[in-house]
Design a protein around this motif. Structure first.
Motif, PDB file in Angstrom:
ATOM      1  N   ASN A  89     -19.079  12.641  -7.587  1.00  0.00           N
ATOM      2  CA  ASN A  89     -20.177  11.690  -7.368  1.00  0.00           C
ATOM      3  C   ASN A  89     -21.465  12.309  -7.894  1.00  0.00           C
ATOM      4  OD1 ASN A  89     -22.062   9.852  -6.519  1.00  0.00           O
ATOM      5  ND2 ASN A  89     -21.705  10.131  -4.334  1.00  0.00           N
ATOM      6  N   LYS A 108     -22.822   7.663  -8.780  1.00  0.00           N
ATOM      7  CA  LYS A 108     -21.762   7.143  -9.647  1.00  0.00           C
ATOM      8  C   LYS A 108     -20.521   8.028  -9.517  1.00  0.00           C
ATOM      9  CE  LYS A 108     -25.020   5.228 -13.041  1.00  0.00           C
ATOM     10  NZ  LYS A 108     -25.451   5.254 -14.469  1.00  0.00           N
ATOM     11  N   THR A 164     -16.924   9.371 -10.662  1.00  0.00           N
ATOM     12  CA  THR A 164     -16.060   9.551 -11.823  1.00  0.00           C
ATOM     13  C   THR A 164     -14.829  10.323 -11.383  1.00  0.00           C
ATOM     14  OG1 THR A 164     -17.152  11.632 -12.448  1.00  0.00           O
ATOM     15  CG2 THR A 164     -17.999   9.592 -13.440  1.00  0.00           C
TER      16      THR A 164
END
Length: 269
Positions: free
Chosen positions: A197, A201, A203
């Motif tokens: 994170n 966001k 991933t």
């Protein structure tokens, strides 16, 4: 002679097949062919909201920097942990100093200066940034910054799954797996999942630690709150689907069948 020939063939086959599993659990077999040019860049984790920083400002004249060390207490300590070697337990390292929390906007409220933006900064660049801001008031200030709540989680097929606090926020995937006691024999080594994170966001990346190629990956050095999941192999998955009481059921059924046969034999007599 024929038996001797079969014996030799059998011994050779056994040697070949017994070596195969060892190759599957070796890490970074081709490391000598891999360059580490990107490793330093990837090791510098940017600061994230929720990070806790101990920041101490010093100079030749300590009285001059006192306003920049507000809320400092020499008796207040923060528990950090050293990375143990072998089977040693974690050892606490007392770290004292004023604590600053990176807020949801990526700022810290620093005395005499006000809000300082940390978004996109790492520990080293924040030191330089603060030193530049403080130099307006103090000649040649020295700024020390420590990240005290850097943690990663390791789940799945490892010996000691859990969440680990890392001193100074600097660790690699292999070091963290070492803290967790390494993968078990049932862990899949070429498909390790890392969930990350960054600035809200999420991933994810699959890593093959049997190849040294992952050293140049941005996931070789771990970041704040990374989650590592080691997938179980098919043997473990199949065993997990089997009822652990299956053996007991079979034993009970065998006893019942034996009694039934005995009763049947008696009734026939």
């Amino acid at each position: 002679m024929i038996l001797k020939k079969y014996y030799i063939y059998g011994a050779l086959s056994l040697a070949v097949f017994s070596c195969a599993p060892r190759q599957e659990i070796n890490y970074m077999k081709d490391i000598e062919n891999i360059a580490l040019d990107n490793s330093i860049k990837n090791s510098r984790s940017t600061l994230q909201p929720g990070d806790q920083l101990v920041i101490i400002v010093s100079a030749k004249d300590l009285d001059v920097v006192k306003p920049f060390n507000q809320n400092y207490s020499s008796t207040a300590t923060v528990a950090q942990y050293s990375i143990p070697s072998g089977n040693a337990q974690f050892q606490p390292i007392p770290t004292s100093g004023p604590i600053y929390l990176v807020d949801t906007d990526g700022n810290i409220d620093f005395p005499q200066i006000g809000l300082v933006e940390t978004k996109g900064e790492n520990i080293e660049t924040l030191k330089t940034k603060l030193a530049g801001l403080i130099s307006t008031y103090v000649k040649s200030p020295v700024v020390d910054v420590k990240l005290i709540n850097f943690k990663v989680s390791v789940l799945g097929e490892v010996a000691k799954p859990g969440t680990y606090v890392i001193p100074d926020g600097n660790t690699t995937l292999l070091q963290t797996l070492g803290l967790a006691g390494d993968l078990t024999a049932f862990g899949v080594r070429n498909n390790i999942l890392i969930v990350r994170n960054v600035d809200g966001k999420f991933t994810q990346q699959r890593i093959d630690i049997t190849s040294a190629q992952f050293i140049n990956s941005p996931y070789y050095y771990l970041k704040q709150n990374d989650m590592i999941y080691v997938q179980p192999n098919t043997v473990r998955e199949k065993s997990a689907r089997v009822d652990p009481n299956t053996g007991l059921y079979i034993s009970v059924a065998s006893v019942i069948a034996s009694i039934a046969l005995g009763v049947l034999a008696l009734t026939r007599n």
